[in-house]
Design a protein around this motif. Structure first.
Motif, PDB file in Angstrom:
ATOM      1  N   ILE A 273     -39.027 -63.802  27.314  1.00 43.34           N
ATOM      2  CA  ILE A 273     -40.119 -64.481  26.621  1.00 43.34           C
ATOM      3  C   ILE A 273     -40.443 -63.738  25.327  1.00 43.34           C
ATOM      4  N   SER A 274     -40.659 -64.481  24.247  1.00 41.63           N
ATOM      5  CA  SER A 274     -41.086 -63.867  22.994  1.00 41.63           C
ATOM      6  C   SER A 274     -42.567 -63.516  23.080  1.00 41.63           C
ATOM      7  N   PRO A 275     -42.960 -62.295  22.753  1.00 41.46           N
ATOM      8  CA  PRO A 275     -44.377 -61.927  22.797  1.00 41.46           C
ATOM      9  C   PRO A 275     -45.196 -62.589  21.695  1.00 41.46           C
ATOM     10  N   ILE A 276     -44.528 -63.113  20.682  1.00 42.39           N
ATOM     11  CA  ILE A 276     -45.245 -63.773  19.573  1.00 42.39           C
ATOM     12  C   ILE A 276     -45.497 -65.245  19.873  1.00 42.39           C
ATOM     13  N   THR A 277     -44.455 -65.981  20.283  1.00 39.58           N
ATOM     14  CA  THR A 277     -44.596 -67.422  20.540  1.00 39.58           C
ATOM     15  C   THR A 277     -45.066 -67.720  21.955  1.00 39.58           C
ATOM     16  N   ASN A 278     -44.899 -66.745  22.874  1.00 39.57           N
ATOM     17  CA  ASN A 278     -45.151 -66.956  24.302  1.00 39.57           C
ATOM     18  C   ASN A 278     -44.227 -68.003  24.902  1.00 39.57           C
ATOM     19  N   GLY A 279     -43.107 -68.253  24.239  1.00 35.41           N
ATOM     20  CA  GLY A 279     -42.075 -69.152  24.737  1.00 35.41           C
ATOM     21  C   GLY A 279     -40.772 -68.399  24.914  1.00 35.41           C
ATOM     22  N   PRO A 280     -39.769 -69.014  25.560  1.00 38.79           N
ATOM     23  CA  PRO A 280     -38.494 -68.330  25.771  1.00 38.79           C
ATOM     24  C   PRO A 280     -37.771 -68.057  24.450  1.00 38.79           C
ATOM     25  N   ARG A 281     -37.117 -66.914  24.382  1.00 38.93           N
ATOM     26  CA  ARG A 281     -36.235 -66.612  23.252  1.00 38.93           C
ATOM     27  C   ARG A 281     -34.988 -67.489  23.382  1.00 38.93           C
ATOM     28  N   VAL A 282     -34.594 -68.110  22.275  1.00 42.56           N
ATOM     29  CA  VAL A 282     -33.451 -69.022  22.311  1.00 42.56           C
ATOM     30  C   VAL A 282     -32.491 -68.728  21.164  1.00 42.56           C
ATOM     31  N   ASN A 283     -31.245 -69.212  21.316  1.00 41.67           N
ATOM     32  CA  ASN A 283     -30.293 -69.156  20.213  1.00 41.67           C
ATOM     33  C   ASN A 283     -30.256 -70.502  19.501  1.00 41.67           C
ATOM     34  N   GLN A 284     -29.313 -70.682  18.576  1.00 39.45           N
ATOM     35  CA  GLN A 284     -29.281 -71.916  17.780  1.00 39.45           C
ATOM     36  C   GLN A 284     -28.939 -73.153  18.611  1.00 39.45           C
ATOM     37  N   TYR A 285     -28.443 -72.952  19.829  1.00 38.49           N
ATOM     38  CA  TYR A 285     -28.156 -74.073  20.728  1.00 38.49           C
ATOM     39  C   TYR A 285     -29.354 -74.389  21.619  1.00 38.49           C
ATOM     40  N   MET A 286     -30.443 -73.665  21.420  1.00 35.33           N
ATOM     41  CA  MET A 286     -31.656 -73.756  22.248  1.00 35.33           C
ATOM     42  C   MET A 286     -31.385 -73.273  23.670  1.00 35.33           C
ATOM     43  N   GLU A 287     -30.408 -72.395  23.822  1.00 36.82           N
ATOM     44  CA  GLU A 287     -30.099 -71.790  25.111  1.00 36.82           C
ATOM     45  C   GLU A 287     -30.914 -70.513  25.265  1.00 36.82           C
ATOM     46  N   THR A 288     -31.487 -70.314  26.437  1.00 41.33           N
ATOM     47  CA  THR A 288     -32.317 -69.143  26.705  1.00 41.33           C
ATOM     48  C   THR A 288     -31.445 -67.944  27.072  1.00 41.33           C
ATOM     49  N   SER A 289     -32.087 -66.847  27.493  1.00 39.54           N
ATOM     50  CA  SER A 289     -31.349 -65.648  27.897  1.00 39.54           C
ATOM     51  C   SER A 289     -30.561 -65.862  29.181  1.00 39.54           C
ATOM     52  N   SER A 290     -30.886 -66.926  29.933  1.00 37.42           N
ATOM     53  CA  SER A 290     -30.125 -67.278  31.135  1.00 37.42           C
ATOM     54  C   SER A 290     -29.108 -68.355  30.778  1.00 37.42           C
ATOM     55  N   GLU A 291     -27.844 -68.037  30.966  1.00 37.28           N
ATOM     56  CA  GLU A 291     -26.767 -68.954  30.578  1.00 37.28           C
ATOM     57  C   GLU A 291     -26.921 -70.313  31.254  1.00 37.28           C
ATOM     58  N   GLY A 292     -26.811 -71.364  30.456  1.00 37.98           N
ATOM     59  CA  GLY A 292     -26.898 -72.718  30.987  1.00 37.98           C
ATOM     60  C   GLY A 292     -28.305 -73.241  31.151  1.00 37.98           C
ATOM     61  N   ILE A 293     -29.303 -72.420  30.826  1.00 38.39           N
ATOM     62  CA  ILE A 293     -30.705 -72.848  30.861  1.00 38.39           C
ATOM     63  C   ILE A 293     -31.178 -72.984  29.421  1.00 38.39           C
ATOM     64  N   PHE A 294     -31.560 -74.173  29.027  1.00 41.22           N
ATOM     65  CA  PHE A 294     -31.967 -74.471  27.656  1.00 41.22           C
ATOM     66  C   PHE A 294     -33.465 -74.781  27.630  1.00 41.22           C
ATOM     67  N   ALA A 295     -34.068 -74.721  26.455  1.00 41.95           N
ATOM     68  CA  ALA A 295     -35.501 -75.016  26.319  1.00 41.95           C
ATOM     69  C   ALA A 295     -35.744 -75.660  24.962  1.00 41.95           C
ATOM     70  N   CYS A 296     -36.765 -76.487  24.870  1.00 44.04           N
ATOM     71  CA  CYS A 296     -37.032 -77.175  23.604  1.00 44.04           C
ATOM     72  C   CYS A 296     -38.469 -77.644  23.520  1.00 44.04           C
ATOM     73  N   GLY A 297     -38.908 -77.907  22.286  1.00 43.09           N
ATOM     74  CA  GLY A 297     -40.247 -78.430  22.055  1.00 43.09           C
ATOM     75  C   GLY A 297     -41.316 -77.363  22.147  1.00 43.09           C
ATOM     76  N   ASN A 298     -42.513 -77.770  22.512  1.00 50.05           N
ATOM     77  CA  ASN A 298     -43.661 -76.871  22.500  1.00 50.05           C
ATOM     78  C   ASN A 298     -43.627 -75.814  23.590  1.00 50.05           C
ATOM     79  N   VAL A 299     -42.700 -75.926  24.534  1.00 52.82           N
ATOM     80  CA  VAL A 299     -42.552 -74.855  25.526  1.00 52.82           C
ATOM     81  C   VAL A 299     -41.891 -73.633  24.890  1.00 52.82           C
TER      82      VAL A 299
END
Length: 420
Positions: A273-299
């Motif tokens: 989790i990013s301490p600034i956004t309070n959302g998951p850290r993602v790469n340019q594919y919107m993939e989180t630190s857990s492979e195959g788990i993606f996140a998008c939008g206001n979350v």
């Protein structure tokens, strides 16, 4: 236990989840399932009956339900499946299983080849900002008031004060005025607007509603029902100045004091989790630190426009489908995105460099307002992209685009500086 298997499982059926689902189907995912706790899709947009949506994405002005309806229609036509009335309890990252309680099937497990988190965000409450005083009826978050007025036909008050100049608060100032209430003041602790400038013009200025910058509420008065609030100017440290206090009589206080990404499930899954956004850290594919788990939008981070949510969520849907089909490219190296002068955060937070030329957009908010600035992206000391802006404001999202072929090192820094 009831079991469902699919290619892409999506948690949340709001604008982010719908956009992601449509994109995943277009990319070739055979079975896409949206898990939604409500009994209908559309999320928060169902209560946003005002116009102003879609100007960027659809190039026309729509209401919230109309905007959501565009993606909902496309989702239904592309055979996206929906699991309504389902409260998600857990997301297992290794097995890609979403466990929920469904009103018809009871305990249910949805196993996907990839998962997209699209739970949206929630409002900060009075408890989050610790306003002193009694606890009478008549204190609402702006979103709760919006739902009561727009969806349940319940008027919340006649004499209203709004704390916070967030977009929902300003929109509700106009809505309450149109319903016959008197909005006495919008009070903002910062010395700049928290929401979009266009909402200030259309919702406050056009209706003669006063905006008090560098002010806050120091006390709520009333026993059974709100009778009034004490408002005071704040100093440079945001501390109320007692000598400036004034009493405003009212029967309703609406709070528009910020949004928080809804990430209890994300934290439980031990996703970074990013301490600034309070959302998951993602790469340019919107993939989180857990492979195959993606996140998008206001979350991931709170957006100013739903159009931006859709653009971001389409990426998540596309690449989650690619992952499910075994087609998502693997990284050769990881590039960290770093904040420079007058940049609060960057999203995505890092880039998976696959060795191919890719155009990447970094979205961000500034720390403080400024005018006639230059937005600069640097790889080390090398400038890889620049963009001029007439003005920047913390309430409005900015972005800059560059190609990964221009990034030689392992970091990219974005800064906002005065134009020379």
């Amino acid at each position: 236990m009831y079991n469902i298997e699919c290619d892409v499982a999506i948690v949340g059926g709001g604008p982010a989840g719908l956009s992601a689902a449509v994109a995943a189907k277009k990319e070739g995912a055979e079975k896409v399932v949206i898990i939604e706790r409500d009994d209908s899709i559309g999320g928060i947009l169902q209560q946003c009956i005002h116009p102003g949506f879609g100007l960027s994405y659809f190039k026309e002005e729509l209401t919230g339900p109309e905007y959501a309806g565009r993606f909902a229609k496309e989702a239904v036509e592309s055979d996206v499946q929906f699991l309504f009335g389902s409260m998600v309890l857990e997301v297992k990252t290794e097995s890609k299983i979403v466990t929920c309680v469904n009103k018809d099937y009871g305990m249910t497990q949805v196993k996907g080849k990839s998962i997209i988190l699209a739970m949206g965000c929630r409002e900060r409450t009075r408890a989050n900002i610790m306003i002193p005083g009694s606890r009478p009826a008549g204190v609402y978050t702006a979103g709760a008031a919006q739902r009561l007025v727009n969806r349940q036909n319940q008027m919340v008050g006649k004499k209203v004060v709004i704390l916070g100049s967030g977009d929902i608060g300003m929109i509700m100032a106009r809505r309450m005025t149109l319903e016959g209430a008197k909005v006495l003041a919008v009070v903002e602790i910062m010395d700049y607007l928290a929401g979009l400038t266009r909402n200030k013009v259309q919702c406050l200025d056009d209706f003669g509603i006063p905006l008090y910058l560098s002010h806050t509420i120091t006390k709520v008065d009333g026993f059974q029902r709100v009778k009034g609030v004490m408002v005071a100017q704040v100093d440079e440290n945001k501390k109320p100045m007692k000598e400036t206090e004034q009493y405003i009589g009212c029967d309703t206080l609406l709070l528009s004091v910020g949004l928080i990404p809804e990430n209890e499930l994300t934290r439980k899954a031990k996703i970074d989790i990013s301490p600034i956004t309070n959302g998951p850290r993602v790469n340019q594919y919107m993939e989180t630190s857990s492979e195959g788990i993606f996140a998008c939008g206001n979350v991931v981070h709170v957006n100013d426009l739903v159009d931006n949510v859709s653009t971001e969520s389409i990426k998540a849907g596309k690449f989650a489908a690619q992952y499910a089909m075994g087609e998502l490219p693997k990284p050769v190296k990881i590039i960290e995105n770093k904040t420079g002068d007058n940049v609060r955060y960057l999203c995505p937070q890092y880039i998976h460099d696959t060795g191919k030329d890719e155009n990447v957009s970094l979205y961000f908010r500034v720390l403080h307002p400024d005018q006639k600035v230059l937005i600069i992206a640097k790889a080390g000391d090398k400038i890889i992209a620049t963009k001029k802006a007439v003005r920047v404001n913390p309430g409005e999202m900015e972005h800059i685009e560059f190609s990964t072929r221009d990034v030689g090192g392992s970091t990219v820094t974005v800064e906002v500086v005065k134009e020379a």
